[in-house]
Design a protein around this motif. Structure first.
Motif: not given
Length: 64
Positions: A18-28
């Motif tokens: 979940g943290l990885g998905a959130f960080m990916w959404s911030l990055k994109t």
């Protein structure tokens, strides 16, 4: 108590996922323009507004 051997790593891996998905959404850039997306959902773009100084065209003719 032996089930904790499976549940603790499972909970940690799901949390990291979940943290990885959130960080990916911030990055994109998913959270860049929150206000613009809200207004696009509200505004009705189906009708073109009349030009300045022009009257609206009637939708139906009046009965005689």
């Amino acid at each position: 108590m032996e089930v904790l051997i499976y549940l603790v790593p499972l909970a940690l891996s799901l949390g990291l996922l979940g943290l990885g998905a959130f960080m990916w959404s911030l990055k994109t850039g998913q959270y860049d323009d929150l206000d613009g997306a809200a207004w696009r959902a509200i505004l009705d773009d189906d009708q073109i507004p009349p030009a300045a100084g022009q009257k609206k065209a009637p939708t139906s003719s009046p009965a005689p």
